[in-house]
Design a protein around this motif. Structure first.
Motif, PDB file in Angstrom:
ATOM      1  N   GLN A  37       0.828  -1.197   0.000  1.00  0.00           N
ATOM      2  CA  GLN A  37       0.000   0.000   0.000  1.00  0.00           C
ATOM      3  C   GLN A  37       0.868   1.254   0.000  1.00  0.00           C
ATOM      4  OE1 GLN A  37      -3.469  -0.638  -0.241  1.00  0.00           O
ATOM      5  NE2 GLN A  37      -2.432  -2.606  -0.576  1.00  0.00           N
ATOM      6  N   ARG A  38       1.998   1.175   0.673  1.00  0.00           N
ATOM      7  CA  ARG A  38       3.030   2.209   0.666  1.00  0.00           C
ATOM      8  C   ARG A  38       4.305   1.598   1.228  1.00  0.00           C
ATOM      9  NH1 ARG A  38       4.399   3.785   5.675  1.00  0.00           N
ATOM     10  NH2 ARG A  38       2.852   3.890   7.354  1.00  0.00           N
ATOM     11  N   LEU A 354      15.998   7.772  -0.890  1.00  0.00           N
ATOM     12  CA  LEU A 354      14.681   7.188  -0.659  1.00  0.00           C
ATOM     13  C   LEU A 354      13.763   7.379  -1.866  1.00  0.00           C
ATOM     14  CD1 LEU A 354      14.060   8.262   3.061  1.00  0.00           C
ATOM     15  CD2 LEU A 354      14.939   6.088   2.207  1.00  0.00           C
ATOM     16  N   GLN A 355      13.826   8.532  -2.479  1.00  0.00           N
ATOM     17  CA  GLN A 355      12.998   8.781  -3.668  1.00  0.00           C
ATOM     18  C   GLN A 355      13.421   7.890  -4.826  1.00  0.00           C
ATOM     19  OE1 GLN A 355      13.579  13.007  -3.962  1.00  0.00           O
ATOM     20  NE2 GLN A 355      11.827  13.492  -2.649  1.00  0.00           N
ATOM     21  N   GLN A 356      14.726   7.628  -4.939  1.00  0.00           N
ATOM     22  CA  GLN A 356      15.198   6.736  -5.987  1.00  0.00           C
ATOM     23  C   GLN A 356      14.644   5.328  -5.788  1.00  0.00           C
ATOM     24  OE1 GLN A 356      19.415   5.957  -6.031  1.00  0.00           O
ATOM     25  NE2 GLN A 356      19.402   5.263  -8.164  1.00  0.00           N
ATOM     26  N   CYS A 394       7.384  11.035   5.268  1.00  0.00           N
ATOM     27  CA  CYS A 394       6.806  11.964   4.295  1.00  0.00           C
ATOM     28  C   CYS A 394       6.913  11.389   2.883  1.00  0.00           C
ATOM     29  CB  CYS A 394       7.515  13.312   4.373  1.00  0.00           C
ATOM     30  SG  CYS A 394       7.028  14.311   5.800  1.00  0.00           S
ATOM     31  N   ILE A 395       8.072  10.819   2.556  1.00  0.00           N
ATOM     32  CA  ILE A 395       8.255  10.234   1.221  1.00  0.00           C
ATOM     33  C   ILE A 395       7.386   9.006   1.043  1.00  0.00           C
ATOM     34  CG2 ILE A 395       9.955   9.050  -0.233  1.00  0.00           C
ATOM     35  CD1 ILE A 395      12.048  11.020   0.870  1.00  0.00           C
ATOM     36  N   ALA A 396       7.308   8.156   2.071  1.00  0.00           N
ATOM     37  CA  ALA A 396       6.523   6.936   1.954  1.00  0.00           C
ATOM     38  C   ALA A 396       5.028   7.227   1.825  1.00  0.00           C
ATOM     39  CB  ALA A 396       6.767   6.050   3.190  1.00  0.00           C
ATOM     40  N   GLN A 397       4.566   8.297   2.443  1.00  0.00           N
ATOM     41  CA  GLN A 397       3.148   8.616   2.428  1.00  0.00           C
ATOM     42  C   GLN A 397       2.757   9.571   1.305  1.00  0.00           C
ATOM     43  OE1 GLN A 397       2.817  10.079   6.462  1.00  0.00           O
ATOM     44  NE2 GLN A 397       2.347   8.058   7.285  1.00  0.00           N
ATOM     45  N   ALA A 398       3.726   9.963   0.501  1.00  0.00           N
ATOM     46  CA  ALA A 398       3.430  10.923  -0.582  1.00  0.00           C
ATOM     47  C   ALA A 398       2.527  10.308  -1.635  1.00  0.00           C
ATOM     48  CB  ALA A 398       4.744  11.378  -1.214  1.00  0.00           C
TER      49      ALA A 398
END
Length: 398
Positions: A37-38, A354-356, A394-398
């Motif tokens: 889900q995330r 993390l974004q990568q 924040c990144i995981a929940q974006a």
């Protein structure tokens, strides 16, 4: 002692019974069935000496209960400061009185500061006979006494579960302490027969321990973490305390061979794959890898029985790893702890990394988790862990 434990247990249960525990459990189950889900996040293996404060200072002298106190204090500290996707069991888990003999051989170590030199104790083929089958015993009377004592101290505040043991299948990490790292590398070429004999004996020893724990019903089927990753699954552990039985086929285990990072895939295939495969067959699910570089040998790692999660360390090529893993396995990403260790915390690199991972997971249809672990230092600034958790969430929940 009683007053100290009651205070800690009471506070722990306030958090452990919050609805968010069930919510996080459901998200972990989804991730572990590869229906993410995330991205999910944990933080573990910390420089506790740098986090020292009153709330982490143990006061109990008895060794067993001091261990319980320390676990409670560290768990509460993490929950208050950087919970991320922690899940707290709604009960107090206490270790049963189990004794393990290990491999029957003890590393002989010389220290130079924090550096270590290991004496080679396996020089001749006959030396592998020093490696003995693991023997496991359970003092049921002492376990019952511990349970009764716990009930008297805080049984009115929390359910109590006496829990068994888990198994570490990273045999090479032990073998290097019995021989020395350099000696192992030389032996790949100079004495491969010795290495195979040693690995075979250590594998047999581990399997003997697994079998003994099966016979005694001592495997911890309610352990929710395997190598710092929550392992809630539909078929093994659907929620806290819902284990299917204290035998290995109902449990997770983990393997690794960090020495192999500096070897070829062919060496991995000959000297690690056959042995980890024999051990992994006994478990319901397996997590593989730690700091190992695995992107060039995933085709071999994927042959390990019951494999469910694979570690992508900072030494692996992320693009190669994600392209080869496949959607039936969880990409267990190990964000680089070095970004928390400098004179200043490198938030830009943390976000970029993390974004990568998120982009690669989306590109290849993968489920991904972030396990910040092996944190050797935060440069004396514990707040960096909280800040990392905020960024990651924040990144995981974006």
């Amino acid at each position: 002692m009683k007053e100290i434990l009651r205070q800690l247990v009471g506070e722990y249960m306030q958090y452990a019974t919050l609805p968010v525990q069930q919510e996080k459990t459901a998200l972990w189950r989804a991730l572990n069935r590869c229906d993410m889900q995330r991205p999910m996040i944990t933080i573990d293996q910390l420089p506790w000496h740098e986090l020292a404060c009153n709330e982490l200072t143990c006061q109990i002298e008895d060794p067993y209960w001091r261990g319980v106190e320390q676990t409670l204090r560290q768990t509460l500290y993490k929950w208050r400061n950087f919970p991320a996707d922690m899940v707290l069991d709604p009960f107090i888990a206490l270790p049963k009185a189990v004794t393990r003999t290990g491999y029957g051989i003890v590393a002989q170590t010389d220290y130079l500061g924090i550096s270590q030199h290991f004496t080679n104790q396996l020089v001749e083929l006959s030396d592998t006979e020093k490696i003995k089958d693991e023997v496991i015993t359970h003092d049921e009377v002492l376990t019952a006494q511990i349970y009764a004592q716990a009930q008297d101290m805080f049984g009115d505040l929390a359910p109590i579960r006496m829990v068994g043991i888990s198994f570490h299948l990273g045999v090479w990490d032990k073998l290097t302490t019995y021989m020395g790292v350099d000696e192992c590398y030389y032996a790949f070429y100079d004495n491969p027969e010795l290495l195979h004999a040693a690995m075979n004996r250590m594998t047999e020893s581990t399997i003997a321990g697994i079998a003994a724990a099966n016979q005694l019903g001592l495997h911890n089927d309610n352990q929710t973490l395997c190598h710092c990753s929550h392992v809630f699954t539909d078929e093994l552990l659907s929620e806290s305390g819902a284990g299917r039985g204290a035998t290995s086929q109902h449990c997770w285990s983990f393997g690794l061979a960090q020495l192999m990072t500096a070897t070829s895939p062919d060496i991995f295939e000959e000297f690690e794959l056959p042995y980890i495969s024999r051990m992994a067959e006994y478990f319901g699910a397996v997590y593989y890898g730690c700091c190992d570089k695995l992107d060039d040998r995933l085709h071999l790692v994927k042959r390990i029985p019951n494999l469910r999660k694979v570690s992508c360390s900072p030494w692996s090529n992320k693009e190669n790893f994600a392209a080869q893993l496949g959607p039936q396995l969880v990409l267990s990403a190990k964000p680089n702890p070095a970004f928390l260790a400098g004179a200043a915390m490198n938030e830009d690199e943390i976000r970029r990394e993390l974004q990568q991972y998120c982009a690669l997971a989306k590109q290849h249809g993968l489920s991904v988790e972030f396990l910040l672990k092996d944190v050797s230092t935060v440069a004396g600034d514990p707040g960096r862990l909280s800040r990392w958790a905020d960024i990651a969430m924040c990144i995981a929940q974006a």
